[in-house]
Design a protein around this motif. Structure first.
Motif, PDB file in Angstrom:
ATOM      1  N   LYS A   1       0.829  -1.206   0.000  1.00 45.75           N
ATOM      2  CA  LYS A   1       0.000   0.000   0.000  1.00 45.75           C
ATOM      3  C   LYS A   1       0.863   1.256   0.000  1.00 45.75           C
ATOM      4  O   LYS A   1       0.555   2.233  -0.682  1.00 45.75           O
ATOM      5  CB  LYS A   1      -0.945  -0.003   1.205  1.00 45.75           C
ATOM      6  N   THR A   2       1.953   1.221   0.756  1.00 46.72           N
ATOM      7  CA  THR A   2       2.880   2.362   0.782  1.00 46.72           C
ATOM      8  C   THR A   2       3.520   2.548  -0.583  1.00 46.72           C
ATOM      9  O   THR A   2       3.607   3.664  -1.098  1.00 46.72           O
ATOM     10  CB  THR A   2       3.969   2.156   1.864  1.00 46.72           C
ATOM     11  N   GLU A   3       3.953   1.436  -1.180  1.00 48.49           N
ATOM     12  CA  GLU A   3       4.581   1.473  -2.511  1.00 48.49           C
ATOM     13  C   GLU A   3       3.635   2.074  -3.551  1.00 48.49           C
ATOM     14  O   GLU A   3       4.057   2.818  -4.432  1.00 48.49           O
ATOM     15  CB  GLU A   3       4.980   0.044  -2.922  1.00 48.49           C
ATOM     16  N   ASN A  13      -6.624  -4.884  -9.418  1.00 47.92           N
ATOM     17  CA  ASN A  13      -7.155  -5.333 -10.711  1.00 47.92           C
ATOM     18  C   ASN A  13      -7.574  -4.170 -11.604  1.00 47.92           C
ATOM     19  O   ASN A  13      -7.586  -4.304 -12.821  1.00 47.92           O
ATOM     20  CB  ASN A  13      -8.327  -6.292 -10.503  1.00 47.92           C
ATOM     21  N   THR A  14      -7.894  -3.041 -11.007  1.00 49.67           N
ATOM     22  CA  THR A  14      -8.281  -1.868 -11.794  1.00 49.67           C
ATOM     23  C   THR A  14      -7.067  -1.157 -12.364  1.00 49.67           C
ATOM     24  O   THR A  14      -7.066  -0.739 -13.516  1.00 49.67           O
ATOM     25  CB  THR A  14      -9.095  -0.884 -10.925  1.00 49.67           C
ATOM     26  N   LEU A  15      -6.023  -1.037 -11.551  1.00 51.22           N
ATOM     27  CA  LEU A  15      -4.878  -0.212 -11.938  1.00 51.22           C
ATOM     28  C   LEU A  15      -3.732  -0.962 -12.606  1.00 51.22           C
ATOM     29  O   LEU A  15      -2.951  -0.362 -13.348  1.00 51.22           O
ATOM     30  CB  LEU A  15      -4.324   0.521 -10.706  1.00 51.22           C
ATOM     31  N   TYR A  16      -3.612  -2.272 -12.333  1.00 50.32           N
ATOM     32  CA  TYR A  16      -2.423  -2.992 -12.784  1.00 50.32           C
ATOM     33  C   TYR A  16      -2.770  -4.311 -13.467  1.00 50.32           C
ATOM     34  O   TYR A  16      -3.761  -4.959 -13.134  1.00 50.32           O
ATOM     35  CB  TYR A  16      -1.491  -3.267 -11.594  1.00 50.32           C
ATOM     36  N   VAL A  20       5.582  -7.909 -10.542  1.00 46.13           N
ATOM     37  CA  VAL A  20       6.805  -7.091 -10.443  1.00 46.13           C
ATOM     38  C   VAL A  20       6.812  -6.342  -9.107  1.00 46.13           C
ATOM     39  O   VAL A  20       7.829  -6.290  -8.414  1.00 46.13           O
ATOM     40  CB  VAL A  20       6.907  -6.102 -11.628  1.00 46.13           C
ATOM     41  N   MET A  21       5.654  -5.774  -8.724  1.00 43.06           N
ATOM     42  CA  MET A  21       5.553  -5.038  -7.461  1.00 43.06           C
ATOM     43  C   MET A  21       5.794  -5.962  -6.261  1.00 43.06           C
ATOM     44  O   MET A  21       6.461  -5.582  -5.294  1.00 43.06           O
ATOM     45  CB  MET A  21       4.203  -4.349  -7.347  1.00 43.06           C
ATOM     46  N   ILE A  22       5.228  -7.168  -6.315  1.00 45.67           N
ATOM     47  CA  ILE A  22       5.400  -8.124  -5.210  1.00 45.67           C
ATOM     48  C   ILE A  22       6.883  -8.456  -5.046  1.00 45.67           C
ATOM     49  O   ILE A  22       7.420  -8.458  -3.935  1.00 45.67           O
ATOM     50  CB  ILE A  22       4.583  -9.426  -5.474  1.00 45.67           C
TER      51      ILE A  22
END
Length: 199
Positions: A162-164, A181-184, A191-193
């Motif tokens: 959430k901070t990222e 699911n809406t943004l990515y 990649v974020m994980i």
């Protein structure tokens, strides 16, 4: 059940419950007037508005219009649609007495009024069967497998994510899933994980 491309902004939890029965869409709760002080939620709404557009569906009373107008001031007009339910006197089933103005809110009106309000607002409405089956969605299973739920350090990992993403820390795991699911895409999520896990 209809698929709505835009994210729908509603006032409260019961509005979301109502919409979940009618449409397949990302539904964001303002939390009533708390939206006025929640800068992170407004930033999240702006991100979603830029990506998919938003449709504001608040009650037809004074409070609903105050929230609607606040969002209207915060989000560029080209990303916002406005859906209006009719002013109908009455009391929602879960309440014993009507609200201040005696009008039914989003949760209290019949489903067809909501669909008609979304259509009039110019929302992109599709039958659920027509949506792309090849778009891989992020699921609760993915969150579990990636350690974001059901593990001892899941809360800490969700907080990092959430901070990222500059998202409000208070959004629930289900709301986080909707926003992801809406943004990515699924690939962007992975990649974020890896990034927050330091892989």
């Amino acid at each position: 059940m209809f698929n709505i491309k835009e994210a729908i902004i509603v006032e409260g939890t019961y509005d979301k419950i109502k919409l979940d029965q009618i449409v397949d869409a990302t539904i964001i709760i303002t939390g009533g007037f708390t939206i006025f002080k929640d800068k992170k939620k407004i930033e999240m709404i702006k991100m979603i508005a830029k990506k998919t557009g938003i449709v504001v569906l608040t009650d037809s009373d004074r409070a609903g219009f105050l929230i609607r107008n606040y969002i209207k001031q915060c989000v560029p007009a080209e990303h916002v649609k406005h859906a209006y339910i009719p002013e109908i006197e009455g009391v929602e089933k879960r309440k014993k007495v009507p609200g201040k103005e005696g009008l039914l809110g989003v949760e209290g009106v019949i489903n067809s009024y909501i669909i008609e309000a979304l259509r009039r607002a110019g929302c992109i409405i599709e039958d659920i069967e027509k949506t792309k089956a090849d778009d891989k969605k992020i699921t609760k299973t993915d969150l579990y497998e990636d350690g974001l739920s059901g593990h001892t350090n899941s809360q800490e990992l969700r907080k990092k994510l959430k901070t990222e993403l500059n998202l409000p820390n208070r959004i629930s795991t289900n709301a986080l899933l909707d926003v992801l699911n809406t943004l990515y895409s699924f690939e962007e999520y992975k990649v974020m994980i890896n990034k927050i896990k330091g892989n």
